[in-house]
Design an enzyme around this catalytic site. Sequence first.
Site, mmCIF file in Angstrom:
data_model
loop_
_atom_site.group_PDB
_atom_site.id
_atom_site.type_symbol
_atom_site.label_atom_id
_atom_site.label_comp_id
_atom_site.label_asym_id
_atom_site.label_seq_id
_atom_site.Cartn_x
_atom_site.Cartn_y
_atom_site.Cartn_z
ATOM 1 N N ASN A 105 0.886 -1.180 0.000
ATOM 2 C CA ASN A 105 0.000 0.000 0.000
ATOM 3 C C ASN A 105 0.915 1.219 0.000
ATOM 4 O O ASN A 105 1.481 1.569 1.035
ATOM 5 C CB ASN A 105 -0.893 -0.048 1.243
ATOM 6 C CG ASN A 105 -1.869 1.115 1.302
ATOM 7 O OD1 ASN A 105 -1.892 1.971 0.409
ATOM 8 N ND2 ASN A 105 -2.665 1.169 2.350
ATOM 9 N N ARG A 164 -2.896 -2.288 -3.143
ATOM 10 C CA ARG A 164 -4.081 -1.471 -2.960
ATOM 11 C C ARG A 164 -4.083 -0.385 -4.035
ATOM 12 O O ARG A 164 -3.086 0.318 -4.207
ATOM 13 C CB ARG A 164 -4.027 -0.803 -1.596
ATOM 14 C CG ARG A 164 -5.268 -0.044 -1.360
ATOM 15 C CD ARG A 164 -5.141 1.063 -0.395
ATOM 16 N NE ARG A 164 -6.480 1.349 0.075
ATOM 17 C CZ ARG A 164 -6.823 1.373 1.332
ATOM 18 N NH1 ARG A 164 -5.936 1.148 2.253
ATOM 19 N NH2 ARG A 164 -8.054 1.626 1.666
ATOM 20 N N HIS A 187 -13.203 2.948 0.136
ATOM 21 C CA HIS A 187 -13.094 2.034 1.290
ATOM 22 C C HIS A 187 -13.715 0.667 0.963
ATOM 23 O O HIS A 187 -14.129 -0.068 1.863
ATOM 24 C CB HIS A 187 -13.764 2.604 2.548
ATOM 25 C CG HIS A 187 -13.070 3.799 3.122
ATOM 26 N ND1 HIS A 187 -13.737 4.945 3.505
ATOM 27 C CD2 HIS A 187 -11.766 4.038 3.372
ATOM 28 C CE1 HIS A 187 -12.886 5.830 3.966
ATOM 29 N NE2 HIS A 187 -11.663 5.311 3.885
ATOM 30 N N ARG A 212 -10.409 16.189 5.920
ATOM 31 C CA ARG A 212 -11.182 16.409 4.686
ATOM 32 C C ARG A 212 -12.590 16.882 5.034
ATOM 33 O O ARG A 212 -13.162 16.483 6.036
ATOM 34 C CB ARG A 212 -11.272 15.114 3.877
ATOM 35 C CG ARG A 212 -10.023 14.787 3.122
ATOM 36 C CD ARG A 212 -10.117 13.432 2.457
ATOM 37 N NE ARG A 212 -9.351 12.427 3.157
ATOM 38 C CZ ARG A 212 -9.474 11.115 2.966
ATOM 39 N NH1 ARG A 212 -10.339 10.651 2.093
ATOM 40 N NH2 ARG A 212 -8.734 10.275 3.656
ATOM 41 N N GLU A 234 -8.113 -4.385 5.733
ATOM 42 C CA GLU A 234 -8.041 -4.165 4.284
ATOM 43 C C GLU A 234 -6.891 -4.958 3.660
ATOM 44 O O GLU A 234 -7.026 -5.505 2.566
ATOM 45 C CB GLU A 234 -7.881 -2.661 4.005
ATOM 46 C CG GLU A 234 -9.169 -1.900 4.308
ATOM 47 C CD GLU A 234 -8.964 -0.432 4.617
ATOM 48 O OE1 GLU A 234 -8.356 -0.120 5.670
ATOM 49 O OE2 GLU A 234 -9.414 0.403 3.830
#
Length: 414
Positions: free
Chosen positions: A12, A97, A185, A245, A383
């Site tokens: 990742n 990823r 996600h 964010r 993940e």
Amino acid sequence: MSRGMNTLLVVNAGSSSLKFCVYSIDEASAPTLVARGQIDGIGTRPRLRARDAGGATLADQTFAAGEVADVAAALDRVGVWLRQKYARSNLVAVGHRVAHGGPRYSAPVLVDATVLTALERFVPLAPLHQPHHLRPMRTLAERYPGVVQVACFDTAFHRGHPEVADRYALPDDLYKEGVRRYGFHGLSYEYIARRLPAVAPDIARGAVVVCHLGSGSSMCAIKAGRSVDSTMGFTALDGLPMGTRCGQLDPGVVLYLLTEKGYSAKDVEQLLYQRAGLRGLSGISNDVRDLLASEDPRARLALDHFVYRVAREIGSLAAAMNGIDAVVFTAGIGENSPEIRARVCARSSWLGLDVDEAANRAGGPRISWPRAPVSAWVIPTDEEGMIAEHTLEAWRAHEGRRSHAHDGVPEPAA
Ligand code: AMP
């Protein structure tokens, strides 16, 4: 790990860091985590750290800036470390990823030159993430063309959304060129969806709102194991307010900043990605732990707003599914903050959520009273584990095709 084992690497990559996980694999079972690590400070103060599955330190090394100047050099460092640490293991595949699979990819895909070119075209859709995700793939493809690489997308799990949910109310040509509500996600949501039959079989076929609340936050409506809508849209800016964010914003605000305030596009990007969310609202921190510990009214307002928006989206996603059976909390805040979970559930009591505070403090998995019409759960996400599962499935299918092709070739005459 025993020697001579087959392994998978999960990568990742970010702008200045490279996270990785090593898994051992065997004939039948799911991948087993062996080590988890990262190189951060790439090009500035590079540091390689790794731990085994139990959390014991395996590596902690620092390097001069020039020794690990870019992601390619970081991959080399990880490779050197892996070869030293697991000298006789056999790396069979690398899973990556990838932020964006565009309108095209609804499942993981084996990486080749054509796929890399296709994924390059999605860089404008995720300019802050996609280039970093593609770099290690390109590096590995150039240096080790034989290694099997699998791209796993944050968008893929959401590609089955009905068109009414996938659309913005914009002209069709923009939709055709890719301006859609993708959702992100997805690897986290897919992992949760796969865990539900084991953890919470009663709701696994039902209507579930999953709240992935971390430094990036979003929510997903999952019905019978499939994503039907998400709070995130075209980019990972939409929906809930996050650490830094903004979440959902009237596009008129952006027009105002551009036309009245003289912001450049870069200024707007910086504001919306870095200076907004919990940090912007509180002026204190992007970390929920800091805000919970603070007496400052701005910290309280930021958390009140966050809880309000999560609870509002539970109602919205319940409407998207025409009902709701359960809410699942996951990721850094969702897994670790009983207070935020309790507050979200209290605001959603009109739906039938009723939290058992002792179970909530204990961390679940079930945190609602058995009689509550809508149940609440805490399920830790993974993940990287999801990427490892996909990579193993893709590698096995690839091996199967190879041996099948081989079977079809007549043996040379003796
Ligand atoms: P993630 O991106 O999933 O790793 O989540 C990281 C975020 O989780 C941090 O920025 C914190 O805001 C939040 N977090 C982690 N631990 C806790 C905790 N014990 N209580 C509240 N928030 C937490």
